[in-house]
Design a protein around this motif. Sequence first.
Motif, PDB file in Angstrom:
ATOM      1  N   ARG A 132       0.818  -1.212   0.000  1.00  0.00           N
ATOM      2  CA  ARG A 132       0.000   0.000   0.000  1.00  0.00           C
ATOM      3  C   ARG A 132       0.856   1.268   0.000  1.00  0.00           C
ATOM      4  O   ARG A 132       0.651   2.173  -0.803  1.00  0.00           O
ATOM      5  CB  ARG A 132      -0.924  -0.020   1.212  1.00  0.00           C
ATOM      6  CG  ARG A 132      -1.863   1.165   1.281  1.00  0.00           C
ATOM      7  CD  ARG A 132      -2.703   1.111   2.544  1.00  0.00           C
ATOM      8  NE  ARG A 132      -3.658   2.207   2.604  1.00  0.00           N
ATOM      9  CZ  ARG A 132      -4.435   2.455   3.649  1.00  0.00           C
ATOM     10  NH1 ARG A 132      -4.362   1.670   4.718  1.00  0.00           N
ATOM     11  NH2 ARG A 132      -5.281   3.467   3.636  1.00  0.00           N
ATOM     12  N   GLY A 133       1.863   1.313   0.920  1.00  0.00           N
ATOM     13  CA  GLY A 133       2.707   2.505   0.994  1.00  0.00           C
ATOM     14  C   GLY A 133       3.526   2.704  -0.265  1.00  0.00           C
ATOM     15  O   GLY A 133       3.693   3.835  -0.748  1.00  0.00           O
ATOM     16  N   ALA A 134       4.053   1.595  -0.821  1.00  0.00           N
ATOM     17  CA  ALA A 134       4.850   1.706  -2.042  1.00  0.00           C
ATOM     18  C   ALA A 134       4.012   2.226  -3.201  1.00  0.00           C
ATOM     19  O   ALA A 134       4.452   3.066  -4.001  1.00  0.00           O
ATOM     20  CB  ALA A 134       5.456   0.346  -2.385  1.00  0.00           C
ATOM     21  N   ALA A 135       2.770   1.730  -3.312  1.00  0.00           N
ATOM     22  CA  ALA A 135       1.906   2.171  -4.408  1.00  0.00           C
ATOM     23  C   ALA A 135       1.563   3.649  -4.266  1.00  0.00           C
ATOM     24  O   ALA A 135       1.504   4.389  -5.260  1.00  0.00           O
ATOM     25  CB  ALA A 135       0.641   1.324  -4.439  1.00  0.00           C
ATOM     26  N   ARG A 136       1.333   4.093  -3.045  1.00  0.00           N
ATOM     27  CA  ARG A 136       1.020   5.514  -2.840  1.00  0.00           C
ATOM     28  C   ARG A 136       2.217   6.403  -3.162  1.00  0.00           C
ATOM     29  O   ARG A 136       2.074   7.472  -3.759  1.00  0.00           O
ATOM     30  CB  ARG A 136       0.590   5.728  -1.392  1.00  0.00           C
ATOM     31  CG  ARG A 136      -0.822   5.261  -1.086  1.00  0.00           C
ATOM     32  CD  ARG A 136      -1.189   5.593   0.349  1.00  0.00           C
ATOM     33  NE  ARG A 136      -2.587   5.291   0.617  1.00  0.00           N
ATOM     34  CZ  ARG A 136      -3.179   5.497   1.796  1.00  0.00           C
ATOM     35  NH1 ARG A 136      -2.475   6.017   2.797  1.00  0.00           N
ATOM     36  NH2 ARG A 136      -4.438   5.198   1.970  1.00  0.00           N
ATOM     37  N   PHE A 137       3.407   5.960  -2.783  1.00  0.00           N
ATOM     38  CA  PHE A 137       4.594   6.778  -2.984  1.00  0.00           C
ATOM     39  C   PHE A 137       4.956   6.885  -4.456  1.00  0.00           C
ATOM     40  O   PHE A 137       5.279   7.977  -4.957  1.00  0.00           O
ATOM     41  CB  PHE A 137       5.762   6.212  -2.193  1.00  0.00           C
ATOM     42  CG  PHE A 137       7.013   7.024  -2.268  1.00  0.00           C
ATOM     43  CD1 PHE A 137       7.160   8.168  -1.490  1.00  0.00           C
ATOM     44  CD2 PHE A 137       8.047   6.669  -3.125  1.00  0.00           C
ATOM     45  CE1 PHE A 137       8.312   8.935  -1.563  1.00  0.00           C
ATOM     46  CE2 PHE A 137       9.199   7.435  -3.201  1.00  0.00           C
ATOM     47  CZ  PHE A 137       9.336   8.558  -2.420  1.00  0.00           C
ATOM     48  N   PHE A 138       4.894   5.770  -5.186  1.00  0.00           N
ATOM     49  CA  PHE A 138       5.321   5.766  -6.587  1.00  0.00           C
ATOM     50  C   PHE A 138       4.168   6.017  -7.554  1.00  0.00           C
ATOM     51  O   PHE A 138       4.395   6.181  -8.753  1.00  0.00           O
ATOM     52  CB  PHE A 138       5.997   4.442  -6.929  1.00  0.00           C
ATOM     53  CG  PHE A 138       7.316   4.241  -6.236  1.00  0.00           C
ATOM     54  CD1 PHE A 138       8.424   4.997  -6.572  1.00  0.00           C
ATOM     55  CD2 PHE A 138       7.435   3.313  -5.221  1.00  0.00           C
ATOM     56  CE1 PHE A 138       9.632   4.813  -5.924  1.00  0.00           C
ATOM     57  CE2 PHE A 138       8.641   3.125  -4.568  1.00  0.00           C
ATOM     58  CZ  PHE A 138       9.745   3.882  -4.912  1.00  0.00           C
ATOM     59  N   GLY A 139       2.951   5.998  -7.065  1.00  0.00           N
ATOM     60  CA  GLY A 139       1.823   6.316  -7.928  1.00  0.00           C
ATOM     61  C   GLY A 139       0.936   5.141  -8.260  1.00  0.00           C
ATOM     62  O   GLY A 139      -0.257   5.319  -8.505  1.00  0.00           O
ATOM     63  N   SER A 140       1.495   3.935  -8.322  1.00  0.00           N
ATOM     64  CA  SER A 140       0.711   2.734  -8.607  1.00  0.00           C
ATOM     65  C   SER A 140       1.535   1.508  -8.246  1.00  0.00           C
ATOM     66  O   SER A 140       2.749   1.595  -8.042  1.00  0.00           O
ATOM     67  CB  SER A 140       0.311   2.673 -10.094  1.00  0.00           C
ATOM     68  OG  SER A 140       1.462   2.455 -10.914  1.00  0.00           O
ATOM     69  N   GLU A 141       0.880   0.376  -8.165  1.00  0.00           N
ATOM     70  CA  GLU A 141       1.586  -0.870  -7.859  1.00  0.00           C
ATOM     71  C   GLU A 141       2.533  -1.240  -8.990  1.00  0.00           C
ATOM     72  O   GLU A 141       3.629  -1.755  -8.742  1.00  0.00           O
ATOM     73  CB  GLU A 141       0.579  -1.987  -7.622  1.00  0.00           C
ATOM     74  CG  GLU A 141      -0.230  -1.812  -6.346  1.00  0.00           C
ATOM     75  CD  GLU A 141      -1.247  -2.913  -6.126  1.00  0.00           C
ATOM     76  OE1 GLU A 141      -1.751  -3.025  -4.995  1.00  0.00           O
ATOM     77  OE2 GLU A 141      -1.544  -3.652  -7.100  1.00  0.00           O
ATOM     78  N   GLU A 142       2.139  -0.987 -10.231  1.00  0.00           N
ATOM     79  CA  GLU A 142       3.006  -1.313 -11.359  1.00  0.00           C
ATOM     80  C   GLU A 142       4.291  -0.500 -11.319  1.00  0.00           C
ATOM     81  O   GLU A 142       5.395  -1.043 -11.528  1.00  0.00           O
ATOM     82  CB  GLU A 142       2.272  -1.061 -12.680  1.00  0.00           C
ATOM     83  CG  GLU A 142       1.138  -2.037 -12.968  1.00  0.00           C
ATOM     84  CD  GLU A 142      -0.129  -1.728 -12.185  1.00  0.00           C
ATOM     85  OE1 GLU A 142      -0.151  -0.676 -11.479  1.00  0.00           O
ATOM     86  OE2 GLU A 142      -1.084  -2.523 -12.268  1.00  0.00           O
ATOM     87  N   LEU A 143       4.180   0.792 -11.025  1.00  0.00           N
ATOM     88  CA  LEU A 143       5.376   1.636 -10.949  1.00  0.00           C
ATOM     89  C   LEU A 143       6.250   1.238  -9.757  1.00  0.00           C
ATOM     90  O   LEU A 143       7.480   1.266  -9.856  1.00  0.00           O
ATOM     91  CB  LEU A 143       4.970   3.106 -10.847  1.00  0.00           C
ATOM     92  CG  LEU A 143       4.318   3.714 -12.098  1.00  0.00           C
ATOM     93  CD1 LEU A 143       3.863   5.141 -11.813  1.00  0.00           C
ATOM     94  CD2 LEU A 143       5.298   3.687 -13.273  1.00  0.00           C
ATOM     95  N   ALA A 144       5.625   0.879  -8.643  1.00  0.00           N
ATOM     96  CA  ALA A 144       6.397   0.437  -7.482  1.00  0.00           C
ATOM     97  C   ALA A 144       7.179  -0.834  -7.808  1.00  0.00           C
ATOM     98  O   ALA A 144       8.351  -0.970  -7.429  1.00  0.00           O
ATOM     99  CB  ALA A 144       5.466   0.204  -6.296  1.00  0.00           C
ATOM    100  N   ALA A 145       6.537  -1.762  -8.525  1.00  0.00           N
ATOM    101  CA  ALA A 145       7.226  -2.989  -8.901  1.00  0.00           C
ATOM    102  C   ALA A 145       8.413  -2.695  -9.812  1.00  0.00           C
ATOM    103  O   ALA A 145       9.497  -3.274  -9.660  1.00  0.00           O
ATOM    104  CB  ALA A 145       6.242  -3.940  -9.590  1.00  0.00           C
ATOM    105  N   GLU A 146       8.228  -1.800 -10.764  1.00  0.00           N
ATOM    106  CA  GLU A 146       9.318  -1.436 -11.669  1.00  0.00           C
ATOM    107  C   GLU A 146      10.490  -0.817 -10.911  1.00  0.00           C
ATOM    108  O   GLU A 146      11.658  -1.148 -11.168  1.00  0.00           O
ATOM    109  CB  GLU A 146       8.812  -0.472 -12.735  1.00  0.00           C
ATOM    110  CG  GLU A 146       7.835  -1.084 -13.724  1.00  0.00           C
ATOM    111  CD  GLU A 146       7.331  -0.075 -14.737  1.00  0.00           C
ATOM    112  OE1 GLU A 146       7.834   1.078 -14.708  1.00  0.00           O
ATOM    113  OE2 GLU A 146       6.447  -0.420 -15.540  1.00  0.00           O
ATOM    114  N   ARG A 147      10.204   0.074  -9.977  1.00  0.00           N
ATOM    115  CA  ARG A 147      11.271   0.717  -9.224  1.00  0.00           C
ATOM    116  C   ARG A 147      12.038  -0.291  -8.357  1.00  0.00           C
ATOM    117  O   ARG A 147      13.262  -0.211  -8.237  1.00  0.00           O
ATOM    118  CB  ARG A 147      10.690   1.830  -8.348  1.00  0.00           C
ATOM    119  CG  ARG A 147      10.218   3.029  -9.140  1.00  0.00           C
ATOM    120  CD  ARG A 147      11.377   3.733  -9.854  1.00  0.00           C
ATOM    121  NE  ARG A 147      12.366   4.228  -8.908  1.00  0.00           N
ATOM    122  CZ  ARG A 147      12.326   5.431  -8.345  1.00  0.00           C
ATOM    123  NH1 ARG A 147      11.341   6.263  -8.649  1.00  0.00           N
ATOM    124  NH2 ARG A 147      13.265   5.810  -7.509  1.00  0.00           N
TER     125      ARG A 147
END
Length: 534
Positions: A115-130
């Motif tokens: 949840r926190g990663a998705a909020r910080f990066f904008g989405s779950e997909e972007l969090a996974a990429e980072r």
Amino acid sequence: MIAPGRVRSGSRVLALWCLDWPAVAAAAVAQVPATGPVAVLAAGKVIACSAIARAEGVRRGLRRREAQARCPNLFIAQADPDRDARLFEPVVAAVDATVPGVEVLRPGLLVLGARGAARFFGSEELAAERLVDAVAAVGVEAQIGIADELSTAVIAARRGAIVPPGDGARYLAPLPIAELAVEPSLAAPERAALVDLLHRLGLRRIGNFAALTSIEVGSRFGADAVLAHRSARAVPERPPSARRPPPDLAVRYRCDPPIDRVDAAAFAGRMLATQLHTVLAAASVSCTRLSVFAETESGEQLSRIWRCAEPLTPEGTADRVRWQLDGWLTRRDGARPTAPITLLRLEPVEVVASGALQLGLWGGVGAQDERARRALIRVQGLLGGEAVRVGVLSGGRGPEERITMVALGDEPVPAADPALPWPGRMPQPAPAVILVNRPRVRLEAADGTPVQVTDRGLFTATPARLRWGSRDWQLAGWAGPWPVDEQWWAPESRTAAAGVAARAQAQLAGEPADVRVLLLIYYSETWRAEGLYD
């Protein structure tokens, strides 16, 4: 009961899986090029291999010779949990620097709240990429899985999938039932046997198993099957958490002198693990999620959280502390602590009632085993580390040589590699009891003459009787002799000093019934009892 697919708010879990991590770590230590096939062995069988090795036909479970026959240029390495954990630390640090709150399930696999990663990066997909990019920056490939529940996320990570919210049960349904046992950090040891039974009963897919009711599963299969059933239905599980543990259960150690060596860190970790489990036992709880915290002389603070499928034992706690400290003190990327460690602290992040350790009808972690382990640790504390020793399977030809005794809690390192061929070793099964003092016995023919072994490795007469002190048995059968011819070139070896040496088996007839088959060894023209068979 929570219906499958109903998601609690904020319960999404992100799992990061490093493919073939034991093989990757072994290749990194041995500096094997990326194009070289690698396999990791334990007990003579492949437990992990690289993608290049799989392309050549190498698979988990293969024997060493068969794996090498399929891939002649295969690099073989032995399983080493310490190596895997040490080299995994830079990966954990890279993920933790990107998204805090990491939990390590085992070297090669970690989880965190999505949840926190998705909020910080904008989405779950972007969090996974980072996160994939962050791990790639330390030279490691990884895959990400995101789902509502932890076990679903781990399975999804093996496929690099993001499961939509509320869709976990539907995603799992078509997958093979074996997926429920593929990750040992989330399953009890008997999970593989459960999956095999379900497969033979015709439940070939996870969806078939999930279609059963909880009552049907619990009444037929046992406690671990209930957990597997919950995973198959994707119902809520405990999520990753970095909350502070109860302070009254934490134990700490002020390092004096400060620790800057791995061996000193391992000793401190073992001592602290014993203290922690004493505190847990007094509180009648067991730890399933452990925080390892260290502080250095210069004020640096390092911490990691380890999650376990079953309640931790003192040995399991000491292993994780040693792995973590080894990873911190030996990092190769220049991020190791700049000063020695002055404080160690173990904090239980999550505990369960000690009733979870009770032995059930279908196995599990037994309370009797746990009480015995604690008693042995207590004896070790009173009499010294070497007072309690346990056996480790070792390499060798004779039964005594195949056991290496190590102090309880020490690294179970055998004196010789048991995976080597060892031609001429004793056939299976091995004796149930090894007689270290090797009492003398007398092997006789039917007319009472002693039976010996000639220079050609043959009996001088057919064995018919065996005398052991005041006891006298007729033989119901015998096997051998098998010559013992080891290190004949070394004057200090027992074989060279004893002259002709051989082993034989003797099956005793009549009473008493407590002794049926003996393993005998012959040297210096004398027969001795070396082992007893069940």
